[in-house]
Design a protein around this motif. Sequence first.
Motif, PDB file in Angstrom:
ATOM      1  N   LEU A 158      -4.501   2.249  -6.800  1.00 27.14           N
ATOM      2  CA  LEU A 158      -5.249   1.013  -6.537  1.00 27.14           C
ATOM      3  C   LEU A 158      -4.764  -0.128  -7.432  1.00 27.14           C
ATOM      4  CD1 LEU A 158      -8.858   2.469  -6.134  1.00 27.14           C
ATOM      5  CD2 LEU A 158      -7.333   1.639  -4.333  1.00 27.14           C
ATOM      6  N   ALA A 159      -4.498   0.173  -8.705  1.00 25.98           N
ATOM      7  CA  ALA A 159      -4.002  -0.858  -9.621  1.00 25.98           C
ATOM      8  C   ALA A 159      -2.627  -1.360  -9.177  1.00 25.98           C
ATOM      9  CB  ALA A 159      -3.936  -0.305 -11.037  1.00 25.98           C
ATOM     10  N   SER A 160      -1.766  -0.432  -8.786  1.00 24.40           N
ATOM     11  CA  SER A 160      -0.439  -0.836  -8.310  1.00 24.40           C
ATOM     12  C   SER A 160      -0.541  -1.646  -7.025  1.00 24.40           C
ATOM     13  CB  SER A 160       0.432   0.400  -8.070  1.00 24.40           C
ATOM     14  OG  SER A 160       0.605   1.138  -9.258  1.00 24.40           O
ATOM     15  N   PHE A 161      -1.437  -1.215  -6.144  1.00 23.95           N
ATOM     16  CA  PHE A 161      -1.628  -1.924  -4.875  1.00 23.95           C
ATOM     17  C   PHE A 161      -2.077  -3.362  -5.123  1.00 23.95           C
ATOM     18  CE2 PHE A 161      -4.689  -2.666  -1.227  1.00 23.95           C
ATOM     19  CZ  PHE A 161      -3.702  -3.113  -0.368  1.00 23.95           C
ATOM     20  N   LEU A 162      -3.020  -3.554  -6.032  1.00 22.06           N
ATOM     21  CA  LEU A 162      -3.500  -4.894  -6.380  1.00 22.06           C
ATOM     22  C   LEU A 162      -2.346  -5.753  -6.892  1.00 22.06           C
ATOM     23  CD1 LEU A 162      -5.806  -6.950  -6.934  1.00 22.06           C
ATOM     24  CD2 LEU A 162      -6.103  -5.850  -9.152  1.00 22.06           C
ATOM     25  N   LEU A 163      -1.558  -5.199  -7.798  1.00 15.41           N
ATOM     26  CA  LEU A 163      -0.455  -5.942  -8.392  1.00 15.41           C
ATOM     27  C   LEU A 163       0.609  -6.283  -7.350  1.00 15.41           C
ATOM     28  CD1 LEU A 163       0.884  -7.061 -10.945  1.00 15.41           C
ATOM     29  CD2 LEU A 163       1.895  -4.805 -11.311  1.00 15.41           C
ATOM     30  N   PHE A 164       0.994  -5.287  -6.525  1.00 14.66           N
ATOM     31  CA  PHE A 164       2.034  -5.529  -5.529  1.00 14.66           C
ATOM     32  C   PHE A 164       1.579  -6.557  -4.480  1.00 14.66           C
ATOM     33  CE2 PHE A 164       3.857  -1.064  -6.382  1.00 14.66           C
ATOM     34  CZ  PHE A 164       4.664  -1.581  -7.382  1.00 14.66           C
TER      35      PHE A 164
ATOM     36  N   TYR B  87       0.830  -1.206   0.000  1.00 12.38           N
ATOM     37  CA  TYR B  87       0.000   0.000   0.000  1.00 12.38           C
ATOM     38  C   TYR B  87       0.867   1.261   0.000  1.00 12.38           C
ATOM     39  CZ  TYR B  87      -4.069   2.882   1.217  1.00 12.38           C
ATOM     40  OH  TYR B  87      -5.079   3.807   1.210  1.00 12.38           O
ATOM     41  N   VAL B  88       1.885   1.279   0.863  1.00 12.01           N
ATOM     42  CA  VAL B  88       2.752   2.456   0.957  1.00 12.01           C
ATOM     43  C   VAL B  88       3.569   2.642  -0.324  1.00 12.01           C
ATOM     44  CG1 VAL B  88       4.732   3.442   2.183  1.00 12.01           C
ATOM     45  CG2 VAL B  88       2.874   2.364   3.472  1.00 12.01           C
ATOM     46  N   VAL B  89       4.115   1.548  -0.840  1.00 14.91           N
ATOM     47  CA  VAL B  89       4.933   1.637  -2.054  1.00 14.91           C
ATOM     48  C   VAL B  89       4.100   2.122  -3.236  1.00 14.91           C
ATOM     49  CG1 VAL B  89       6.225   0.267  -3.750  1.00 14.91           C
ATOM     50  CG2 VAL B  89       6.640  -0.052  -1.308  1.00 14.91           C
ATOM     51  N   SER B  90       2.839   1.717  -3.294  1.00 16.10           N
ATOM     52  CA  SER B  90       1.970   2.146  -4.393  1.00 16.10           C
ATOM     53  C   SER B  90       1.821   3.663  -4.418  1.00 16.10           C
ATOM     54  CB  SER B  90       0.591   1.483  -4.256  1.00 16.10           C
ATOM     55  OG  SER B  90       0.692   0.086  -4.329  1.00 16.10           O
ATOM     56  N   PHE B  91       1.647   4.281  -3.241  1.00 13.72           N
ATOM     57  CA  PHE B  91       1.542   5.750  -3.170  1.00 13.72           C
ATOM     58  C   PHE B  91       2.870   6.403  -3.504  1.00 13.72           C
ATOM     59  CE2 PHE B  91      -2.442   5.085  -0.925  1.00 13.72           C
ATOM     60  CZ  PHE B  91      -3.183   6.195  -1.290  1.00 13.72           C
ATOM     61  N   GLN B  92       3.963   5.863  -2.964  1.00 14.13           N
ATOM     62  CA  GLN B  92       5.269   6.483  -3.185  1.00 14.13           C
ATOM     63  C   GLN B  92       5.646   6.473  -4.667  1.00 14.13           C
ATOM     64  OE1 GLN B  92       7.075   8.070  -0.998  1.00 14.13           O
ATOM     65  NE2 GLN B  92       5.790   7.597   0.781  1.00 14.13           N
ATOM     66  N   LEU B  93       5.366   5.358  -5.356  1.00 14.48           N
ATOM     67  CA  LEU B  93       5.689   5.280  -6.781  1.00 14.48           C
ATOM     68  C   LEU B  93       4.816   6.216  -7.604  1.00 14.48           C
ATOM     69  CD1 LEU B  93       6.268   1.435  -7.306  1.00 14.48           C
ATOM     70  CD2 LEU B  93       7.973   3.261  -7.239  1.00 14.48           C
ATOM     71  N   ARG B  94       3.546   6.336  -7.201  1.00 14.66           N
ATOM     72  CA  ARG B  94       2.632   7.181  -7.963  1.00 14.66           C
ATOM     73  C   ARG B  94       3.097   8.635  -7.952  1.00 14.66           C
ATOM     74  NH1 ARG B  94       0.407  10.772  -9.870  1.00 14.66           N
ATOM     75  NH2 ARG B  94      -1.812  11.074 -10.364  1.00 14.66           N
ATOM     76  N   PHE B  95       3.629   9.097  -6.821  1.00 16.28           N
ATOM     77  CA  PHE B  95       4.018  10.514  -6.695  1.00 16.28           C
ATOM     78  C   PHE B  95       5.533  10.681  -6.620  1.00 16.28           C
ATOM     79  CE2 PHE B  95      -0.308  10.266  -4.972  1.00 16.28           C
ATOM     80  CZ  PHE B  95      -0.927  11.246  -5.717  1.00 16.28           C
ATOM     81  N   ASP B  96       6.267   9.666  -7.046  1.00 16.31           N
ATOM     82  CA  ASP B  96       7.738   9.726  -7.073  1.00 16.31           C
ATOM     83  C   ASP B  96       8.325  10.091  -5.722  1.00 16.31           C
ATOM     84  OD1 ASP B  96       7.886   9.053  -9.781  1.00 16.31           O
ATOM     85  OD2 ASP B  96       7.613  11.152 -10.379  1.00 16.31           O
ATOM     86  N   GLY B  97       7.691   9.645  -4.652  1.00 20.45           N
ATOM     87  CA  GLY B  97       8.189   9.889  -3.302  1.00 20.45           C
ATOM     88  C   GLY B  97       7.793  11.224  -2.724  1.00 20.45           C
ATOM     89  N   ASN B  98       7.134  12.105  -3.497  1.00 22.53           N
ATOM     90  CA  ASN B  98       6.723  13.427  -3.005  1.00 22.53           C
ATOM     91  C   ASN B  98       5.208  13.465  -2.885  1.00 22.53           C
ATOM     92  OD1 ASN B  98       9.407  14.512  -3.020  1.00 22.53           O
ATOM     93  ND2 ASN B  98       9.228  14.658  -5.266  1.00 22.53           N
ATOM     94  N   LEU B  99       4.674  12.883  -1.806  1.00 19.11           N
ATOM     95  CA  LEU B  99       3.227  12.815  -1.629  1.00 19.11           C
ATOM     96  C   LEU B  99       2.685  14.169  -1.216  1.00 19.11           C
ATOM     97  CD1 LEU B  99       3.887   9.692  -1.410  1.00 19.11           C
ATOM     98  CD2 LEU B  99       1.878   9.567   0.077  1.00 19.11           C
ATOM     99  N   PRO B 100       1.648  14.663  -1.865  1.00 17.57           N
ATOM    100  CA  PRO B 100       0.940  15.846  -1.365  1.00 17.57           C
ATOM    101  C   PRO B 100       0.393  15.553   0.030  1.00 17.57           C
ATOM    102  CG  PRO B 100       0.297  15.350  -3.628  1.00 17.57           C
ATOM    103  CD  PRO B 100       1.092  14.185  -3.140  1.00 17.57           C
ATOM    104  N   PHE B 101       0.202  16.613   0.791  1.00 15.31           N
ATOM    105  CA  PHE B 101      -0.233  16.446   2.181  1.00 15.31           C
ATOM    106  C   PHE B 101      -1.518  15.641   2.290  1.00 15.31           C
ATOM    107  CE2 PHE B 101      -2.808  17.864   5.756  1.00 15.31           C
ATOM    108  CZ  PHE B 101      -1.956  17.556   6.808  1.00 15.31           C
ATOM    109  N   ARG B 102      -2.497  15.977   1.431  1.00 15.04           N
ATOM    110  CA  ARG B 102      -3.787  15.296   1.547  1.00 15.04           C
ATOM    111  C   ARG B 102      -3.646  13.797   1.316  1.00 15.04           C
ATOM    112  NH1 ARG B 102      -7.046  17.012  -3.950  1.00 15.04           N
ATOM    113  NH2 ARG B 102      -5.264  16.859  -5.393  1.00 15.04           N
ATOM    114  N   TYR B 103      -2.800  13.341   0.343  1.00 13.29           N
ATOM    115  CA  TYR B 103      -2.626  11.911   0.090  1.00 13.29           C
ATOM    116  C   TYR B 103      -1.752  11.256   1.157  1.00 13.29           C
ATOM    117  CZ  TYR B 103      -4.854  12.511  -4.434  1.00 13.29           C
ATOM    118  OH  TYR B 103      -5.769  12.762  -5.422  1.00 13.29           O
ATOM    119  N   HIS B 104      -0.836  12.059   1.701  1.00 17.36           N
ATOM    120  CA  HIS B 104      -0.009  11.531   2.787  1.00 17.36           C
ATOM    121  C   HIS B 104      -0.873  11.179   3.987  1.00 17.36           C
ATOM    122  CE1 HIS B 104       2.812  11.660   6.182  1.00 17.36           C
ATOM    123  NE2 HIS B 104       3.727  11.239   5.300  1.00 17.36           N
ATOM    124  N   ARG B 105      -1.758  12.154   4.340  1.00 17.42           N
ATOM    125  CA  ARG B 105      -2.655  11.898   5.479  1.00 17.42           C
ATOM    126  C   ARG B 105      -3.639  10.787   5.155  1.00 17.42           C
ATOM    127  NH1 ARG B 105      -7.510  15.102   7.426  1.00 17.42           N
ATOM    128  NH2 ARG B 105      -7.822  14.383   9.564  1.00 17.42           N
TER     129      ARG B 105
END
Length: 652
Positions: free
Chosen positions: A134-140, A30-48
Motif C-alpha cells: 500500500l505504501a509503495s502503491f501510494l508513492l508510485f 498497483y501491479v508494480v507495487s506487488f511485484q517489487l514486494r515479492f521480487d516478482g514471485n507472487l504467492p498464489f493468494r496475492y496473485h489472485r
Amino acid sequence: MRRLRSAGLPVRRHSILQLVVDGALIAAAYVVSFQLRFDGNLPFRYHRFMWETLPWVVGLSLVVLTAFGLYVKWWRYLDRLDYERLARAVLTATLLFVVFVAVAHPVVIHPLLRTSAGFPYEGEASVTAPASVLASFLLFQLILLAGVRYLRQRIWERPIGGFGAGKNARDVLIVGAGEGGLLVLREMVRNPKLGYRPVGFLDDDPRKQGLRLGNGLRVLGTTQEGDIARVLEESEPDEVIVAIPSAPGTLRKRVVAGCRRRGIPVRTTPTVFELLQGGTAVMRQVRSVQVEDVLGREPVRMELERVGAYLTGETVLVTGAGGSIGGELCRQIARVAPRRLILLDHAEDNLFEIRRELEEDRHFPAAVAVLADCKEEERLREVIAEHRPAVVFHAAAYKHVRMMEDNPVEAVRNNALATRLMTRICGEAGVGTFVLVSTDKAVSPATVMGASKALAEWAVEAAARSWPGTRYAAVRFGNVLGSSGSVVPIFRRQIASGGPVTVTDAKMTRFFMTIPESVQLIIRAGSLPAESGAVFVLDMGDPVRIVDLAEQMIRLSGLEPERDIAIDVIGRRPGEKLHEDLFNPYERPQPTPAEKILRAEREALDPEWVERTFGEINLLVLEGDARALAARVAELSSVRAAAGGLADRTLS
C-alpha cells in the motif's frame, strides 16, 4: 461520461483521454507495487488478490480524482494548487481502498485452493494487501500521475519550432516576477517568433532577490531608482515590459523615468480591467505605457459585481449613453446583468455605436436605444412611463468650457434646466434612485459651464426634499483622462502633428482620473447609505501640473520636451482657474463606507428658493439673453457661498 456528470462529478469532454491515461498509470502502479514486494514471485493468494481487486482500485481512484476536480482543465494549464489537490486525492483514494478491503473482503481463499497452494486446511480466510504494498502503491501513484502532468506541461511550454529565440530577437527585461511576469516569460519562450529574448526580472519582493525562477531567469534587482540604473547598465535590454497588472502609478513612473534616460522603450501588460474587457493573449495585448499609468496615484478599484449588485435584475436608464462617461457606464452596468438597460441620447451616431458594441461585441441583448433629448419634457415622460426604470444615471451634459462660454444659454438649458426636469419627472414617476454625474468645476464656479453644473447639483438637492420616495445623489470628480474634450487627446494630436503643445499657464494644476475609475465611483454612489441629495466626491490625491503632464506625454512618445516638441504657454482664458477644488468653502468632507469616497456635508437648501431661482433662470433662457444669464448664474454661486447654505434668501 454522462453517468459521471449525472452523479454531479466535475468532468469535461476533454477528460476522456486523461481518465484513460490515469487509469493505466494507476493499474501499473498497483501491479508494480506487488511485484517489487515479492521480487516478482507472487504467492498464489496475492496473485489472485491483485488481479481481482485491480478493477476496484482503478475505478475507486478515478472516482476520487474526479470528485477532487482533477479533470476540469487541460493538463497544460495546471498550477501548484492542482498538484496539491492531486496529492490529497491519491491519499484519500488509497485510504478508501484500505477501508473497502477491510469491509468487503473481496477475495476469499477456498480450502481446496489453499491446500493446492501448500497451505494447511483451516477453513476459508480472507486476504489483504500488505502495508508495504500500500505504501509503495501510494508513492508510485503520486510519481506517475504527477509526472505525466508535469511532462505534458513541459512539452506544451517548450518553444514552438525549437528551443531558443532567433538571432534577431530583442532582449527584454521583465518588471514583476509574480504570476504576470511568469506568464509573459512563458509566452515569450513558447513563441520564439515573437522575437523576444528575456534577460531577467526586476521585483521589489526582498525574498526573490537573486533567485532563479522560470526557465532559470534570475531576479536582478528591485524597481528602486539605483537598482533600475544598475540593471539597465548591466543587462542592456532593448525593451522593458512592466508585467504587474496592478502596479501603482509610482512604480510605473520610476521605471519609465529610468528607461527614458537610456532611451529604452517601455511597454506594459494590460490591467485586470483591460483583461476582463478583452481577450487573454497577454503578449498580443502588451501596449505602450500610457499617461494614466504614470500619474503617481494608485487607481481606485472596486469589485463591480459586489458594489453594482443593486442593479442586477433591474431596469436601468443612462442618459448621455453615447458619450465617454455614459458609454462606459453602459459597458460596466451590462456586466452586472440588469434586466434591461435603456440607452438614451440625442446623438444618433453615438447611440448607434454604443448599442452595436453592447449587442455584438459584449453579447448583451437587453439594451434598448432611445433617441431623445433631455430638454424635451413630453418625450422624457413617455420614456420613463414606458420603461419604468428603477435607477437613472444622468450623464447627459455639455462640458467643453470654451464652447459653453460662447453659448451660455444652451449651457444652462442643457446642464441645469434639463437636470431639474429629469429630477422632477423621476420623482413624480417613483424612480428608486437618481444619480447625477457632476464635475469639480461646479465648485466655486468661474465659468458658465461650472455654474450650470452647480445649479444641477442644487436641483438634485432640492428634488430630494420634494420627492422623498426617490433617492437622489450627485457624484463630483475631476478631469477624466481620454474623455471627449480632455486635455490628453488634445496633447496627443498636437504631439502627432509635431507641436507645439499648448498650455495656458505653467502653474495650472488639475485633478485627473481614468474613465473606469469615474464610472465605478458613479455606480458605487448609487448604493452608498447617505441622506438623499448627498454629493459624493472621490479623494483624488494630489493635483497634477498640466505642464508636467504635457512633458510626460512628450517623453512617452519617445521625444524630448523643448528639443523635439515645444511647449507654448498661451495664457489663461476668461474664467479659467489655476487650481480646481473638490469642495466648496461651505462644505465639509465626511467619510463614507467606500474607500476614497467622501461626502460633501453642507447646509440644506430651501426647495422654494430653488424653485424661484430656476424660474428666474428659465425666463432668461426663454428670452435668450446670454449676457444677463451669464451674469446671473455667476452671481448665484457667490450668493450661496456667502450665505453658507442659503435657506430662504432670494436674489434682488
